[in-house]
Design an enzyme around this catalytic site. Structure first.
Site, PDB file in Angstrom:
ATOM      1  N   TYR A 142      -3.502 -17.842  26.573  1.00  0.00           N
ATOM      2  CA  TYR A 142      -2.539 -18.803  26.023  1.00  0.00           C
ATOM      3  C   TYR A 142      -1.258 -18.806  26.848  1.00  0.00           C
ATOM      4  O   TYR A 142      -0.732 -19.869  27.210  1.00  0.00           O
ATOM      5  CB  TYR A 142      -2.235 -18.451  24.573  1.00  0.00           C
ATOM      6  CG  TYR A 142      -1.323 -19.424  23.867  1.00  0.00           C
ATOM      7  CD1 TYR A 142      -1.819 -20.624  23.364  1.00  0.00           C
ATOM      8  CD2 TYR A 142       0.026 -19.139  23.687  1.00  0.00           C
ATOM      9  CE1 TYR A 142      -0.998 -21.524  22.703  1.00  0.00           C
ATOM     10  CE2 TYR A 142       0.860 -20.028  23.032  1.00  0.00           C
ATOM     11  CZ  TYR A 142       0.340 -21.218  22.537  1.00  0.00           C
ATOM     12  OH  TYR A 142       1.166 -22.111  21.892  1.00  0.00           O
ATOM     13  N   LYS A 146       0.384 -21.882  28.988  1.00  0.00           N
ATOM     14  CA  LYS A 146       1.709 -22.403  28.669  1.00  0.00           C
ATOM     15  C   LYS A 146       2.674 -22.226  29.834  1.00  0.00           C
ATOM     16  O   LYS A 146       3.585 -23.052  30.017  1.00  0.00           O
ATOM     17  CB  LYS A 146       2.246 -21.722  27.403  1.00  0.00           C
ATOM     18  CG  LYS A 146       1.534 -22.152  26.124  1.00  0.00           C
ATOM     19  CD  LYS A 146       1.704 -23.640  25.870  1.00  0.00           C
ATOM     20  CE  LYS A 146       1.133 -24.068  24.531  1.00  0.00           C
ATOM     21  NZ  LYS A 146       1.358 -25.508  24.250  1.00  0.00           N
TER      22      LYS A 146
END
Length: 238
Positions: A142, A146
């Site tokens: 993640y 990002k």
């Protein structure tokens, strides 16, 4: 740019932060709200134009750009989190996160940049995360996706400056959504985040630090890696 009277497209608009963006856009008097989601039947908000939109599907992204050819504001909100570490985690899960959280916004920006140019420039809002600036053992995929989305945001801002497109990065710690349901800590509401993001569109700000946690993490970037993580994990444990 005021939201009132403008046309807005929101990805991942069926729940959580996306649904809050829909309601905030309504409150500010948006003219047309295009609500995109993989499953259009899951979009329960009234007064919107529902669009079947999986940001990992180039054909659906292209179709959305054709359908919503009058958009002034693009909000890239759709995202997933699989809880996958980078070194030992399932590679397919890592690819899924990158495809949704990085390539998804990239596809949308590439498809809608000409639309925004025709509207005088418009605005793009990318919902990023404080995890673009640090990671944990179980958020490697993640955080990587990002971090890539943050770089995409800065690159898009530079590349689209000539057409006067305003590009906003929205960073936050924890938001009270299904994604953060199993994580303890202070959380802001999806409505608060949506409001802060649209405030930036209207004020011309390029970056939103939506909560104290995002501001705290960004400030830690001035430290060396060991000191930075000691400070961050110390705060997480306090």
């Amino acid at each position: 740019m005021n939201i009132e009277g403008r046309n807005i497209l929101i990805t991942g608009a069926n729940r959580g932060i996306g649904a809050a963006f829909v309601e905030e856009a309504k409150r500010r008097g948006a003219a047309t709200i295009y609500a995109g989601a993989r499953d259009v039947d899951s979009i329960t908000a009234g007064g919107v134009e529902r669009i079947r939109l999986d940001v990992t599907d180039p054909a659906q992204v292209a179709a959305a750009a054709n359908t919503a050819g009058d958009v002034h504001v693009l909000i890239n909100n759709a995202g997933i989190s699989t809880g996958t570490p980078l070194v030992t985690g399932d590679e397919e899960s890592i690819r899924r996160e990158m495809d949704t959280n990085f390539y998804g916004p990239l596809r949308m920006i590439r498809a809608f940049a000409p639309v925004l140019a025709r509207q005088g420039g418009g605005a793009i809002v990318n919902v990023v995360s404080a995890l673009s600036w640090f990671t944990t053992p179980m958020t490697g995929a993640y955080a990587a996706s990002k971090a890539a989305a943050w770089a995409l945001t800065d690159s898009a801002r530079l590349e689209l400056a000539e057409q006067a497109t305003h590009v906003v990065a929205v960073h936050m710690g924890l938001v009270d959504t299904d994604m953060s349901g199993g994580v303890a800590g202070p959380k802001i509401t999806p409505g608060y985040l949506a409001g802060a993001a649209l405030d930036a569109v209207e004020s011309g700000a390029q970056e939103v630090l939506a909560d104290e946690w995002a501001a705290f993490v960004k400030a830690g970037l001035t430290l060396g890696p060991a000191q930075r993580y000691e400070k961050i994990f110390g705060a997480l444990g306090s």
